[in-house]
Design an enzyme around this catalytic site. Sequence first.
Site, PDB file in Angstrom:
ATOM      1  N   HIS A   1      -4.615  14.841 -65.517  1.00  0.00           N
ATOM      2  CA  HIS A   1      -4.097  15.663 -66.623  1.00  0.00           C
ATOM      3  C   HIS A   1      -4.415  17.148 -66.370  1.00  0.00           C
ATOM      4  CE1 HIS A   1      -2.718  15.377 -71.039  1.00  0.00           C
ATOM      5  NE2 HIS A   1      -2.482  16.599 -70.592  1.00  0.00           N
TER       6      HIS A   1
ATOM      7  N   ARG B   1       3.466  12.797 -71.187  1.00  0.00           N
ATOM      8  CA  ARG B   1       2.550  11.875 -71.830  1.00  0.00           C
ATOM      9  C   ARG B   1       2.748  10.480 -71.233  1.00  0.00           C
ATOM     10  NH1 ARG B   1       0.235  15.634 -73.125  1.00  0.00           N
ATOM     11  NH2 ARG B   1      -0.317  16.413 -75.178  1.00  0.00           N
TER      12      ARG B   1
HETATM   13  C1  OXD Z   1      -1.101  18.939 -73.067  1.00  0.00           C
HETATM   14  C2  OXD Z   1      -1.644  20.048 -72.290  1.00  0.00           C
HETATM   15  O1  OXD Z   1      -0.652  19.112 -74.200  1.00  0.00           O
HETATM   16  O2  OXD Z   1      -2.244  19.774 -71.225  1.00  0.00           O
HETATM   17  O3  OXD Z   1      -1.100  17.836 -72.514  1.00  0.00           O
HETATM   18  O4  OXD Z   1      -1.487  21.196 -72.674  1.00  0.00           O
END
Ligand code: OXD
Length: 309
Positions: free
Chosen positions: A272, A224
């Site tokens: 991401h 994160r």
């Molecule tokens: C998260 C995922 O929780 O990508 O970031 O699974």
Amino acid sequence: MRAVFHVPWETADRWFDALAAALPEVRFDRWADTTHTGHDIAVVWKAPAALFADRPGLRLVCSLGAGTDHILAHGSLLAPGVRVLRLVDPLMGERMAEYVLAGVLRHTQNHDLYAGQQAARQWRRHAPRDARAVTVGILGLGHLGTCVARTLLAVGFTVAAWTRRPRPADAIACHHGPDGLAQVLAAADILVCLLPATAETRGMIDAAVLAGLKPGALFINAARGELVDEAALLAALDSGRLSAAMLDAFPEEPLPAASPLWAHPRVIVTPHVASLSDPDSGAAALAADIRRCLSGGVPLGEIDRTAGY
Ligand code: OXD
């Protein structure tokens, strides 16, 4: 049994259909299309607070990702007995391991150096760093961290993991507590952050942590963005403490166009995608875990709401 569904992804329809097929005993309603509030289950990614308000029947909230911080941010709206599940899908563990391995090999095999040389039409060889001479520090040894550690060990890297609390000894060398963290940082040629975002970990990757690393280390954040002090990260890149950073998660996503990270010559930005969840395997994994939860079994993905992971 009814479930409310909120997923703001381009794959939302595939998720909806895959979940409805995997759990025929549950009726799924898209949050945007329903005024019904008698849902027992919520299946969400980054849902607005309003989805959780005034739902006395809710007993289970499921994340469509590995993290549940986006749910716990609305924890005060959830009754104490509401259970929270993260998605535990073996495919996501494999994807995370491959993402980290790609970053580690890119670094040890000098790929970024060669990209620069190619742009300058330069032919110069640099010895790769042998896997066995490279220590990868892994912060966080949950499902994803364990998959990453096993993959790196299998390729021959040395792994030194760190968890906040002690854990039983196994094949992965693991340290804990502040002294353990200092040991891992001092040993790491590459540091991989896979910790959940909690009150304890937010801002944890700060100037002091980065100063504890070997000069020239690579930092990979696939957890994160909130865990990292961005000013300290940029300062560590500029001072050479870090040779590069590979970042997959940011406090604000999409990463704003004005962020200095986009154009930094030694920062690799990915949107991401480490451990991207997949509708087919993810829906099957979640359906199995929801059934475990509802039938009195032990779900794989239940988190401790107080600890935050
Ligand atoms: C998260 C995922 O929780 O990508 O970031 O699974």
